[in-house]
Design an enzyme around this catalytic site. Structure first.
Site, PDB file in Angstrom:
ATOM      1  CG  ASP A   1      22.928 -21.668  24.266  1.00  0.00           C
ATOM      2  OD1 ASP A   1      21.717 -21.772  24.108  1.00  0.00           O
ATOM      3  OD2 ASP A   1      23.628 -22.646  24.574  1.00  0.00           O
TER       4      ASP A   1
ATOM      5  N   GLY B   1      21.805 -16.595  26.778  1.00  0.00           N
ATOM      6  CA  GLY B   1      21.954 -15.150  26.954  1.00  0.00           C
ATOM      7  C   GLY B   1      22.507 -14.755  28.311  1.00  0.00           C
TER       8      GLY B   1
ATOM      9  CE  LYS C   1      23.427 -23.138  20.006  1.00  0.00           C
ATOM     10  NZ  LYS C   1      24.037 -24.048  20.982  1.00  0.00           N
TER      11      LYS C   1
ATOM     12  CG  ASP D   1      36.030 -25.036  22.562  1.00  0.00           C
ATOM     13  OD1 ASP D   1      35.127 -24.182  22.706  1.00  0.00           O
ATOM     14  OD2 ASP D   1      36.473 -25.712  23.504  1.00  0.00           O
TER      15      ASP D   1
HETATM   16  P1  5GP Z   1      24.938 -18.536  27.089  1.00  0.00           P
HETATM   17  O1  5GP Z   1      25.373 -17.898  28.380  1.00  0.00           O
HETATM   18  O2  5GP Z   1      24.380 -17.540  26.099  1.00  0.00           O
HETATM   19  O3  5GP Z   1      23.984 -19.674  27.324  1.00  0.00           O
HETATM   20  O4  5GP Z   1      26.206 -19.244  26.477  1.00  0.00           O
HETATM   21  C1  5GP Z   1      27.126 -18.596  25.714  1.00  0.00           C
HETATM   22  C2  5GP Z   1      28.419 -19.386  25.633  1.00  0.00           C
HETATM   23  O5  5GP Z   1      28.197 -20.799  25.570  1.00  0.00           O
HETATM   24  C3  5GP Z   1      29.158 -19.046  24.361  1.00  0.00           C
HETATM   25  O6  5GP Z   1      30.000 -17.926  24.529  1.00  0.00           O
HETATM   26  C4  5GP Z   1      29.908 -20.326  24.066  1.00  0.00           C
HETATM   27  O7  5GP Z   1      31.137 -20.319  24.770  1.00  0.00           O
HETATM   28  C5  5GP Z   1      29.038 -21.413  24.636  1.00  0.00           C
HETATM   29  N1  5GP Z   1      28.216 -22.051  23.588  1.00  0.00           N
HETATM   30  C6  5GP Z   1      26.877 -21.957  23.430  1.00  0.00           C
HETATM   31  N2  5GP Z   1      26.453 -22.682  22.380  1.00  0.00           N
HETATM   32  C7  5GP Z   1      27.567 -23.259  21.838  1.00  0.00           C
HETATM   33  C8  5GP Z   1      27.781 -24.132  20.718  1.00  0.00           C
HETATM   34  O8  5GP Z   1      26.880 -24.533  19.963  1.00  0.00           O
HETATM   35  N3  5GP Z   1      29.074 -24.501  20.469  1.00  0.00           N
HETATM   36  C9  5GP Z   1      30.116 -24.097  21.250  1.00  0.00           C
HETATM   37  N4  5GP Z   1      31.336 -24.522  20.927  1.00  0.00           N
HETATM   38  N5  5GP Z   1      29.951 -23.269  22.325  1.00  0.00           N
HETATM   39  C10 5GP Z   1      28.680 -22.860  22.613  1.00  0.00           C
END
Ligand code: 5GP
Length: 178
Positions: A106, A108, A134, A162
């Site tokens: 998302d 990152g 994303k 989830d």
């Molecule tokens: P980042 O650090 O890249 O912003 O977030 C990554 C983590 O956020 C992922 O491993 C996941 O656990 C959670 N996450 C991000 N987007 C989603 C989503 O659309 N649905 C779910 N269930 N978890 C998400």
């Protein structure tokens, strides 16, 4: 099942299981080409990536190992910021060809944290395979070698993803109904 309700939120079907199968086929095919005659060490990020990892791993033709890690949700104090500890790495990854298997990237930030931690163990190569990405939310600049599918900024559940612990068992991916 076209709709699925968890607590206060309603989700509708978004990515059907046959498309998920096509995605894992595509990624595994590319990995089988890129790592021909090499041994791969897959590091799977729990919990979300378990289903994707198991479907992907079955399609790997060469020699491969798999290990599962977790990032603790422990938060440090104000000066250290958010400190997350890597739990469960019980394989020696020094000089190995490592692929991190993640459910979604998302912003990152999570993956950047993990990349830093894993690279300190000096693997020979370190690449990323993520089922979902994303692009409009991503704030980092490290390369992501294998991306299953780019999605918009929407919250998804199912196929390992989830909401409050529920929905991981769904075979399709659902998005929140607007
Ligand atoms: P980042 O650090 O890249 O912003 O977030 C990554 C983590 O956020 C992922 O491993 C996941 O656990 C959670 N996450 C991000 N987007 C989603 C989503 O659309 N649905 C779910 N269930 N978890 C998400």
């Amino acid at each position: 099942m076209e709709e699925y309700k968890i607590k206060d939120r309603v989700f509708c079907k978004y990515i059907p299981s046959d498309e998920l199968e096509t995605i894992t086929n595509k990624i595994s095919k590319q990995i089988n080409i890129d790592y021909k005659d090499k041994e791969i060490m897959f590091i799977v990020v729990l919990n979300g990536a378990f289903m994707f990892a198991s479907d992907l791993f079955k399609k790997i033709e060469g020699k491969a190992k798999i290990s599962f890690v977790k990032l603790s949700s422990y938060s440090g104090n104000q000066t250290t910021g958010k400190v997350r500890e890597l739990i469960g790495l019980n394989e020696d990854i020094k000089d190995k060809d490592v692929i991190i298997v993640e459910d979604i990237i998302d912003t990152g930030i999570t993956m950047e944290n993990l990349l830093k931690k894993l690279s300190s163990y000096k693997p020979k190569t370190l690449e990323i395979a993520t089922l979902m990405f994303k692009p409009h939310r991503f704030m980092k600049d490290y390369p992501i070698k294998y991306i299953g599918k780019d999605i918009e900024d929407e919250f998804i559940i199912g196929y390992g993803f989830d909401y409050d612990g529920y929905g991981r068992n769904l075979k399709d991916i659902y998005q929140e109904k607007k």
